[in-house]
Design a protein around this motif. Structure first.
Motif, PDB file in Angstrom:
ATOM      1  N   ASP A 193       0.968  -1.267  -0.185  1.00 34.38           N
ATOM      2  CA  ASP A 193       0.030   0.041  -0.154  1.00 34.38           C
ATOM      3  C   ASP A 193       0.976   1.096   0.062  1.00 34.38           C
ATOM      4  N   ALA A 194       0.636   2.400  -0.598  1.00 38.09           N
ATOM      5  CA  ALA A 194       1.342   3.532  -0.475  1.00 38.09           C
ATOM      6  C   ALA A 194       0.367   4.654  -0.305  1.00 38.09           C
ATOM      7  N   SER A 195       0.797   5.566   0.708  1.00 41.13           N
ATOM      8  CA  SER A 195       0.174   6.744   1.158  1.00 41.13           C
ATOM      9  C   SER A 195      -0.009   7.802   0.549  1.00 41.13           C
ATOM     10  N   THR A 196      -1.051   8.485   0.620  1.00 39.99           N
ATOM     11  CA  THR A 196      -1.102   9.871  -0.321  1.00 39.99           C
ATOM     12  C   THR A 196      -0.741  11.173   0.495  1.00 39.99           C
ATOM     13  N   ASN A 197      -1.468  11.467   1.545  1.00 42.39           N
ATOM     14  CA  ASN A 197      -1.070  12.775   2.315  1.00 42.39           C
ATOM     15  C   ASN A 197      -0.930  12.176   3.817  1.00 42.39           C
ATOM     16  N   TYR A 198      -1.223  11.055   4.194  1.00 40.44           N
ATOM     17  CA  TYR A 198      -0.943  10.603   5.561  1.00 40.44           C
ATOM     18  C   TYR A 198      -1.113   9.131   5.635  1.00 40.44           C
ATOM     19  N   PRO A 199      -0.261   8.492   6.557  1.00 39.45           N
ATOM     20  CA  PRO A 199      -0.136   7.108   6.405  1.00 39.45           C
ATOM     21  C   PRO A 199      -1.360   6.173   6.002  1.00 39.45           C
ATOM     22  N   ALA A 200      -2.540   6.448   6.762  1.00 42.10           N
ATOM     23  CA  ALA A 200      -3.559   5.661   6.500  1.00 42.10           C
ATOM     24  C   ALA A 200      -4.555   6.005   5.317  1.00 42.10           C
ATOM     25  N   ASN A 201      -4.194   6.934   4.629  1.00 42.11           N
ATOM     26  CA  ASN A 201      -5.069   7.545   3.521  1.00 42.11           C
ATOM     27  C   ASN A 201      -4.183   7.082   2.369  1.00 42.11           C
ATOM     28  N   THR A 202      -4.414   5.937   1.555  1.00 46.17           N
ATOM     29  CA  THR A 202      -3.605   5.345   0.761  1.00 46.17           C
ATOM     30  C   THR A 202      -4.418   5.569  -0.727  1.00 46.17           C
ATOM     31  N   TYR A 203      -3.384   5.543  -1.651  1.00 45.79           N
ATOM     32  CA  TYR A 203      -3.864   5.469  -3.126  1.00 45.79           C
ATOM     33  C   TYR A 203      -4.649   4.069  -3.134  1.00 45.79           C
ATOM     34  N   ARG A 204      -5.287   4.076  -4.371  1.00 46.49           N
ATOM     35  CA  ARG A 204      -6.283   2.876  -4.559  1.00 46.49           C
ATOM     36  C   ARG A 204      -5.021   1.746  -4.825  1.00 46.49           C
ATOM     37  N   PHE A 205      -5.057   0.606  -4.046  1.00 45.82           N
ATOM     38  CA  PHE A 205      -4.042  -0.393  -4.297  1.00 45.82           C
ATOM     39  C   PHE A 205      -4.109  -0.775  -5.867  1.00 45.82           C
ATOM     40  N   ARG A 206      -2.652  -1.182  -6.261  1.00 49.45           N
ATOM     41  CA  ARG A 206      -2.613  -1.849  -7.669  1.00 49.45           C
ATOM     42  C   ARG A 206      -1.479  -2.950  -7.409  1.00 49.45           C
ATOM     43  N   GLN A 207      -2.103  -4.207  -7.869  1.00 49.31           N
ATOM     44  CA  GLN A 207      -0.912  -5.086  -7.429  1.00 49.31           C
ATOM     45  C   GLN A 207       0.249  -4.838  -8.799  1.00 49.31           C
ATOM     46  N   ASP A 208       1.408  -5.332  -8.509  1.00 46.28           N
ATOM     47  CA  ASP A 208       2.469  -5.551  -9.594  1.00 46.28           C
ATOM     48  C   ASP A 208       1.888  -6.635 -10.502  1.00 46.28           C
ATOM     49  N   SER A 209       1.984  -6.228 -11.809  1.00 49.43           N
ATOM     50  CA  SER A 209       1.603  -7.081 -12.855  1.00 49.43           C
ATOM     51  C   SER A 209       2.466  -8.461 -13.051  1.00 49.43           C
ATOM     52  N   THR A 210       3.736  -8.251 -12.766  1.00 45.90           N
ATOM     53  CA  THR A 210       4.299  -9.410 -13.019  1.00 45.90           C
ATOM     54  C   THR A 210       4.060 -10.630 -11.985  1.00 45.90           C
ATOM     55  N   PHE A 211       3.826  -9.977 -10.751  1.00 44.81           N
ATOM     56  CA  PHE A 211       3.305 -10.652  -9.568  1.00 44.81           C
ATOM     57  C   PHE A 211       2.164 -11.396 -10.033  1.00 44.81           C
ATOM     58  N   LEU A 212       1.205 -10.392 -10.410  1.00 40.49           N
ATOM     59  CA  LEU A 212      -0.030 -11.144 -10.626  1.00 40.49           C
ATOM     60  C   LEU A 212      -0.174 -12.104 -11.503  1.00 40.49           C
ATOM     61  N   TYR A 213       0.828 -12.065 -12.708  1.00 40.87           N
ATOM     62  CA  TYR A 213       0.958 -12.893 -13.701  1.00 40.87           C
ATOM     63  C   TYR A 213       1.060 -14.326 -13.316  1.00 40.87           C
TER      64      TYR A 213
END
Ligand code: GLY
Ligand code: MN
Length: 463
Positions: free
Chosen positions: A30-50
């Motif tokens: 997870d990656a934060s936008t403006n404070y730790p608990a407010n995150t960007y919408r999660f996107r899995q890595d594509s190779t990991f998904l594959y």
């Protein structure tokens, strides 16, 4: 998620290609936008998904090729997480779902890597694009965080590119789902495009469609009256009668396969004569690409063919002059089309770009160009059945570039700068569809083609 067997077969094929070593594939955190608990919408890595299919954050996939052992590494969630996020299956259950026998907490990862190193195994990892993972990898294998690209395994990159470049039937089904959503996004944008409506309003509506019907939009929508800005994001400007709205947008299916289309809509509902001229040049190039793309042909040559068509049209309009082949060889056309014809597309809208374009789109036979414009071409190599490419020629009038080149007298044997001045405030036109290479040619992905022939566009808006 696809059936378990698909992930098992993909990992087995990767093991065969790699022959030996320990492969580490990082999922995203997870990656934060403006404070730790407010995150960007999660996107899995594509190779990991594959290879590992799981969409949760905080996972790492490990494949020990020499000992034929596979691990899904990650920490089980605790009661605090469950209270806020709901229940998530254990890492062992997630592993079993994709046919992985072993699971372990994150603290075990270092031990697995150390043990492999002590046995003399080579550690294979990919270039990283997120700083948290760069630091994690740095700790794990003892390299500086910013050198993951230099230390990445070329053998692993090439093996993964070989596999991900050829789209299998289950992947094509997903690409079609993304295309269906893309159709709805673009036809809605065409309907909403009216004088006085802001760019941002239209973009918000179509991104909402992507969010409601698929996983999300496949990249930040490019929607602007200033189509000449290649990645011109929507502003609060109200749309003006007489101008064009360029909309470059797409969707991601629930399994994260993308669509990427571009359409240009006359805000008044009808194209002017000047707009028709430029639009027709791009339309002709776009159609030529579909007619000529087939296995064995170099995408580089398809790009050049599209540039020649645009140059021919610009000569007819009095904007260019001289011999077409010479003009394109010199790179004069790049004032009007300073980008490549198209890129591979799959789970990443620019598929596998993070692995290094030189491995994804080029090979020993076709190397990247250094010439302005063509240096933006993300793929040049020979097409193969199963490749998915975007066909996206364009023609733009970029005032700063016009002034720069005119001031330098650049390509003045091929460009009629006096005529170009009449288009200074034109904006730009790009048309984009996604094609899959078949055994004999190519097909546009999606059951319904978003209207793009001039008469179809005007008739669609009128309705
Ligand atoms: N559709 C945006 C791009 O290809 O860069
Ligand atoms: Mn594109």
């Amino acid at each position: 998620m696809f059936a378990k067997d698909i992930y098992v077969a993909r990992r087995n094929e990767l093991k065969q290609k790699m022959e030996s070593g320990l492969i580490i594939l990082f999922g995203n955190n997870d990656a934060s936008t403006n404070y730790p608990a407010n995150t960007y919408r999660f996107r899995q890595d594509s190779t990991f998904l594959y290879y590992f299919g799981q969409k949760r954050d905080g996972l790492v996939g490990v494949i020990d090729v020499d000992n034929n052992r596979e691990y899904l590494i990650g920490n089980d969630i605790d009661i605090d997480d469950i209270i806020w996020m709901g229940y998530t299956p254990s890492v062992a259950d997630l592993a079993a779902e994709v046919g992985v026998e072993h699971s372990a907490p994150m603290s075990e990862l270092q031990k697995i890597v150390n043990s492999a190193k002590s046995m003399g195994q080579q550690i294979h990892f990919l270039p990283q694009y997120r700083h948290d993972i760069m630091i994690q990898l740095s700790d794990l294998v003892g390299i500086h965080p910013l050198t993951t690209k230099d230390n990445a395994s070329v053998k692993l990159i090439k093996a993964i590119v070989d596999m991900r470049a050829i789209k299998k039937p289950e992947e094509v089904e997903e690409l079609k789902k993304a295309a269906d959503i893309g159709y709805l996004m673009h036809t809605t944008a065409m309907k909403e495009c009216k004088p006085g409506v802001t760019e941002k309003y239209v973009a918000g509506i179509i991104e909402g469609i992507a969010m409601s019907l698929g996983e999300k939009y496949s990249f930040q929508s490019i929607l602007s009256m200033h189509g000449e800005i290649q990645h011109g994001y929507p502003s609060t400007r109200p749309m003006e009668a007489g101008r064009l709205m360029l909309c470059d947008a797409g969707a991601e299916s629930m399994e994260h396969y993308c669509s990427d289309n571009t359409r240009v809509t006359p805000i008044s509902g009808k194209f002017t004569m000047q707009q028709r001229g430029i639009y027709s040049a791009v339309e002709a190039a776009h159609d030529w690409v579909i007619e000529n793309s087939k296995p064995g042909i170099k995408w580089f040559d398809i790009h050049m063919g599209a540039c020649r068509i645009i140059t021919d049209h610009l000569k007819q309009l009095g904007l260019m002059k001289g011999n077409t082949d010479d003009a394109v060889a010199a790179g004069a056309h790049a004032m009007f089309m300073p980008h490549g014809l198209g890129h591979m597309m799959g789970m990443d809208v620019h598929d596998m770009e993070g692995l290094g374009q030189v491995y994804v789109g080029f090979d020993d036979e076709v190397r990247p160009s250094t010439q302005f414009g063509t240096n933006c071409l993300r793929c040049g190599r020979r097409l193969q059945p199963g490749f998915v490419m975007t066909d996206e020629p364009g023609c733009y009038f970029i005032p700063h570039l016009i002034d720069l080149w005119k001031g330098q007298g650049m390509h003045k044997d091929f460009i009629n700068y006096d005529e170009v001045e009449k288009y200074r405030n034109f904006g730009g036109v790009r048309l984009e569809d996604d094609i899959i290479i078949t055994q004999t040619g190519c097909e546009v992905i999606g059951d319904k083609i978003i209207p793009y022939h001039i008469d179809d566009v005007e008739a669609f808006i009128a309705r």
